[in-house]
Design a protein around this motif. Structure first.
Motif, PDB file in Angstrom:
ATOM      1  N   ALA A 170       0.916  -1.089  -0.078  1.00 46.11           N
ATOM      2  CA  ALA A 170      -0.076  -0.104   0.078  1.00 46.11           C
ATOM      3  C   ALA A 170       0.976   1.121  -0.054  1.00 46.11           C
ATOM      4  O   ALA A 170       0.540   2.259  -0.436  1.00 46.11           O
ATOM      5  N   LEU A 171       2.084   1.113   0.492  1.00 46.38           N
ATOM      6  CA  LEU A 171       2.786   2.413   0.691  1.00 46.38           C
ATOM      7  C   LEU A 171       3.597   2.863  -0.838  1.00 46.38           C
ATOM      8  O   LEU A 171       4.048   3.771  -1.012  1.00 46.38           O
ATOM      9  N   ILE A 177      -3.721   3.097   5.482  1.00 44.45           N
ATOM     10  CA  ILE A 177      -2.626   3.697   4.773  1.00 44.45           C
ATOM     11  C   ILE A 177      -3.279   4.672   3.604  1.00 44.45           C
ATOM     12  O   ILE A 177      -2.893   5.731   3.587  1.00 44.45           O
ATOM     13  N   LYS A 178      -4.125   3.912   2.948  1.00 47.62           N
ATOM     14  CA  LYS A 178      -4.999   4.549   1.866  1.00 47.62           C
ATOM     15  C   LYS A 178      -5.645   5.956   2.261  1.00 47.62           C
ATOM     16  O   LYS A 178      -5.805   6.849   1.656  1.00 47.62           O
ATOM     17  N   GLU A 179      -6.353   5.631   3.426  1.00 44.52           N
ATOM     18  CA  GLU A 179      -7.116   6.813   4.074  1.00 44.52           C
ATOM     19  C   GLU A 179      -6.257   7.973   4.435  1.00 44.52           C
ATOM     20  O   GLU A 179      -6.445   9.122   4.269  1.00 44.52           O
ATOM     21  N   ASN A 212      -3.177   8.567   3.104  1.00 40.66           N
ATOM     22  CA  ASN A 212      -2.596   8.943   1.825  1.00 40.66           C
ATOM     23  C   ASN A 212      -1.289   8.954   2.125  1.00 40.66           C
ATOM     24  O   ASN A 212      -0.386   9.689   1.827  1.00 40.66           O
ATOM     25  N   ILE A 213      -0.642   7.852   2.777  1.00 42.01           N
ATOM     26  CA  ILE A 213       0.811   7.607   2.859  1.00 42.01           C
ATOM     27  C   ILE A 213       1.334   6.870   1.562  1.00 42.01           C
ATOM     28  O   ILE A 213       0.991   5.984   1.275  1.00 42.01           O
ATOM     29  N   ARG A 214       2.478   7.805   1.076  1.00 44.67           N
ATOM     30  CA  ARG A 214       3.039   7.055   0.003  1.00 44.67           C
ATOM     31  C   ARG A 214       4.661   7.446   0.126  1.00 44.67           C
ATOM     32  O   ARG A 214       5.213   8.334   0.768  1.00 44.67           O
ATOM     33  N   LEU A 215       5.357   6.132  -0.198  1.00 49.67           N
ATOM     34  CA  LEU A 215       6.731   6.304  -0.027  1.00 49.67           C
ATOM     35  C   LEU A 215       7.518   6.122  -1.502  1.00 49.67           C
ATOM     36  O   LEU A 215       8.710   6.269  -1.506  1.00 49.67           O
ATOM     37  N   ASP A 216       6.672   6.420  -2.491  1.00 47.51           N
ATOM     38  CA  ASP A 216       7.511   6.722  -3.616  1.00 47.51           C
ATOM     39  C   ASP A 216       6.699   7.891  -4.559  1.00 47.51           C
ATOM     40  O   ASP A 216       5.902   8.538  -4.124  1.00 47.51           O
TER      41      ASP A 216
END
Length: 322
Positions: free
Chosen positions: A101-102, A314-316, A318-322
């Motif tokens: 998810a990240l 994680i989607k709620e 909006n955490i992204r590592l890329d």
């Protein structure tokens, strides 16, 4: 499937039987690749497991560190390794449950590139605070945060980690606002908590236990279904009135997907025997961990449960590592 303590100890009798494949595997030292640096939580777990596992396998078990990119480099390396049981993946839950998810795209598929061998340990998250913080328990923290404009800041050991997710889950369940101050690992986060640079944070028991026992941090609550034996006076979140916030970072072993089932079974049997042995079990408990070995099938089901629990949050966020 609800995982209980009964699952962790089953199957010990099976280790007394040595099938034919036990005589041919392994043919040389076994390498466990860890996606984090030496001295980190996963590394410590694998090195404590390696000696006993090597004794049972009849060949040394070597821990090789390939840190980088949230465990992705090590995961990719093992996924592409020969499926002969000689190269294994020692990992935390991030590689199998959170990274999907990240990151928008991974160079490996947690579900199709690996054979799940066994979990090894889990370690509950403890909500800790500086000794001089103006609250002494979880309810006091919640009340304090509700009075603060914009809520409180907390030390997070990394973006998208179980630690950050645990605090985000806690604040939703308890109804207060909080914003993370991100650190590169639990160690740096803990140091700023000890020095008072930040007042509160979610730290796993592996890192926090000795600092709590030494009086350098105070524990507000443990995010586990029951109190820790080492901290009998520290309540669970549920006891403090906040339910459904049990969070455990965990460590496990996997192999390349096409690894023969007989080898996976051998490894699973031997890992569980080592983890549940009195010597290793006590060592893990003393380090703030809970022995957490299960069958390969249970491990696969457990990963699915973890994905279903954490991906929506994680989607709620909006955490992204890329």
């Amino acid at each position: 499937m609800r995982i209980t303590r009964r699952h962790f100890a089953i199957g010990t009798a099976a280790t007394a039987i040595a099938p034919a494949w036990a005589q041919t595997y392994p043919s040389k030292p076994v390498t466990v690749v860890v996606g984090y640096g030496a001295g980190g939580g996963v590394d410590v777990v694998m090195r404590n497991l390696a000696s006993g596992l090597g004794q049972r396998l009849g060949h040394p078990v070597i821990v090789e560190n390939r840190p980088g990119a949230s465990g992705i480099l090590a995961a990719s390396y093992v996924a592409k390794s020969a499926a002969d049981g000689q190269t294994l993946f020692g990992t935390d839950g991030g590689a199998f449950t959170l990274n999907g998810a990240l990151f928008s795209k991974l160079p490996y598929d947690p579900n199709t590139d690996f054979a799940f061998v066994s979990t090894v340990i889990r370690a509950p998250i403890i909500i800790v605070a500086h000794p001089q913080a103006p609250f002494s328990d979880l309810r006091g923290l919640v009340d304090y945060a509700k009075r603060e404009p914009g809520g409180i800041a907390y030390a997070s050991p990394g973006t998208g980690t179980y630690h950050q997710l645990s605090m985000e889950l806690l604040r939703r369940r308890a109804g207060f606002e909080a914003r993370p101050i991100q650190y590169r690992g639990a160690g740096p986060a803990m140091q700023d908590l000890i020095s008072g640079q930040v007042q509160v944070g979610p730290i796993d028991s592996i890192v926090a236990l000795q600092q709590i026992l030494g009086g350098k941090l105070k524990a507000l609550a443990v995010l586990a279904p029951k109190r820790m034996a080492q901290l009998p006076n520290v309540v669970t979140a549920a006891e403090a009135g906040v339910s459904d916030v049990e969070v455990f970072p965990w460590v496990a072993v996997a192999a390349p997907r096409a690894t023969p089932g007989s080898i996976v079974s051998r490894l699973n049997s031997d890992i569980r025997a080592v983890v549940t042995s009195p010597e290793v079990s006590k060592r893990f408990i003393d380090l703030g961990m809970e022995p957490f070995a299960m069958t390969a099938e249970q491990f696969g089901s457990f990963v699915k449960q973890e994905v279903a629990r954490w991906h929506p949050l994680i989607k709620e966020l909006n955490i992204r590592l890329d």
